[in-house]
Scaffold this motif. Structure first.
Motif, PDB file in Angstrom:
ATOM      1  N   ASN A 204      36.139  -9.167  23.479  1.00  0.00           N
ATOM      2  CA  ASN A 204      37.052  -9.711  24.479  1.00  0.00           C
ATOM      3  C   ASN A 204      36.470  -9.551  25.880  1.00  0.00           C
ATOM      4  O   ASN A 204      36.578 -10.456  26.711  1.00  0.00           O
TER       5      ASN A 204
ATOM      6  N   TYR B  88      33.203  -9.214  26.571  1.00  0.00           N
ATOM      7  CA  TYR B  88      31.964  -9.977  26.651  1.00  0.00           C
ATOM      8  C   TYR B  88      32.250 -11.460  26.870  1.00  0.00           C
ATOM      9  O   TYR B  88      31.541 -12.140  27.617  1.00  0.00           O
ATOM     10  N   TYR B  89      33.267 -11.980  26.212  1.00  0.00           N
ATOM     11  CA  TYR B  89      33.612 -13.390  26.331  1.00  0.00           C
ATOM     12  C   TYR B  89      34.744 -13.607  27.350  1.00  0.00           C
ATOM     13  O   TYR B  89      35.595 -14.475  27.168  1.00  0.00           O
TER      14      TYR B  89
ATOM     15  N   ALA C  78      34.719 -15.040  30.100  1.00  0.00           N
ATOM     16  CA  ALA C  78      34.684 -16.352  30.746  1.00  0.00           C
ATOM     17  C   ALA C  78      35.315 -17.439  29.866  1.00  0.00           C
ATOM     18  O   ALA C  78      35.638 -18.517  30.366  1.00  0.00           O
ATOM     19  N   GLU C  79      35.494 -17.155  28.600  1.00  0.00           N
ATOM     20  CA  GLU C  79      36.093 -18.143  27.686  1.00  0.00           C
ATOM     21  C   GLU C  79      37.588 -18.269  27.964  1.00  0.00           C
ATOM     22  O   GLU C  79      38.195 -17.367  28.525  1.00  0.00           O
ATOM     23  N   PRO C  80      38.203 -19.362  27.543  1.00  0.00           N
ATOM     24  CA  PRO C  80      39.649 -19.527  27.744  1.00  0.00           C
ATOM     25  C   PRO C  80      40.443 -18.415  27.041  1.00  0.00           C
ATOM     26  O   PRO C  80      40.061 -17.922  25.980  1.00  0.00           O
TER      27      PRO C  80
ATOM     28  N   TYR D  88      41.493 -18.733  23.206  1.00  0.00           N
ATOM     29  CA  TYR D  88      40.513 -18.397  22.169  1.00  0.00           C
ATOM     30  C   TYR D  88      40.381 -16.885  22.012  1.00  0.00           C
ATOM     31  O   TYR D  88      40.258 -16.368  20.899  1.00  0.00           O
ATOM     32  N   ARG D  89      40.417 -16.180  23.137  1.00  0.00           N
ATOM     33  CA  ARG D  89      40.275 -14.728  23.059  1.00  0.00           C
ATOM     34  C   ARG D  89      41.490 -14.094  22.397  1.00  0.00           C
ATOM     35  O   ARG D  89      41.362 -13.171  21.599  1.00  0.00           O
TER      36      ARG D  89
END
Length: 122
Positions: free
Chosen positions: A31, A33-34, A36-38, A41-42
Motif C-alpha cells: 500500500n 509502495y503503490y 501513487a495508484e488510485p 485499487y489499493r
C-alpha cells in the motif's frame, strides 16, 4: 496420542500465524509502495489481503475457537431483550437531566470555592 497431534497442530499453527503476519506486512508495504495508484485499487488489494489473512488465521486452533466465540456471541445477542424506543428516550432524558444537575452543582461548588480562596488570598 493427543499430545503428539496437539503439538503437531500447534507447530503448523505457528507457520500459519507467520503467513498471516507476512500477508499483513506485504499489504502494508505494498500500500505504501503503490501510493501513487488510485485509492480504489489499493483498497481492493488490501481487502483481498485481509480476506486471505483472515482465512489462514481461521485455520489455526485459536482462529477456530474465535470463530466459535463469534457464533456463540451471535446466539447470545439474539437472547437480549432490547429496550423499546420509549424506554430508550426516557432513559436518555433522565441521564441528560442528571448530568445537567451535576454540572450545575459542580459549577456552583467551583464558584464558591474560588470565591473563598480569593477572599483568603486577597
Amino acid at each position: 496420542m493427543n499430545v503428539k497431534a496437539e503439538a503437531k497442530d500447534s507447530r503448523f499453527d505457528l507457520v500459519k500465524w507467520l503467513v498471516v503476519a507476512a500477508l499483513v506486512v506485504v499489504a502494508v508495504v505494498g500500500n505504501q509502495y503503490y501510493a501513487a495508484e488510485p485509492i480504489l485499487y489499493r483498497v481492493l488489494a488490501l481487502l483481498v489481503f485481509a480476506v486471505v489473512a483472515a482465512f489462514v488465521a481461521f485455520q489455526t486452533s485459536k482462529g477456530r475457537s474465535f470463530f466459535v466465540l463469534l457464533k456463540e456471541a451471535r446466539v447470545e445477542i439474539r437472547k437480549v431483550v432490547w429496550p423499546t424506543r420509549q424506554e430508550t428516550t426516557q432513559t436518555t432524558l433522565i441521564v441528560v437531566a442528571v448530568v445537567l444537575v451535576m454540572a450545575l452543582l459542580l459549577w456552583g461548588l467551583d464558584s464558591l470555592l474560588g470565591w473563598l480562596v480569593s477572599m483568603i488570598v486577597g
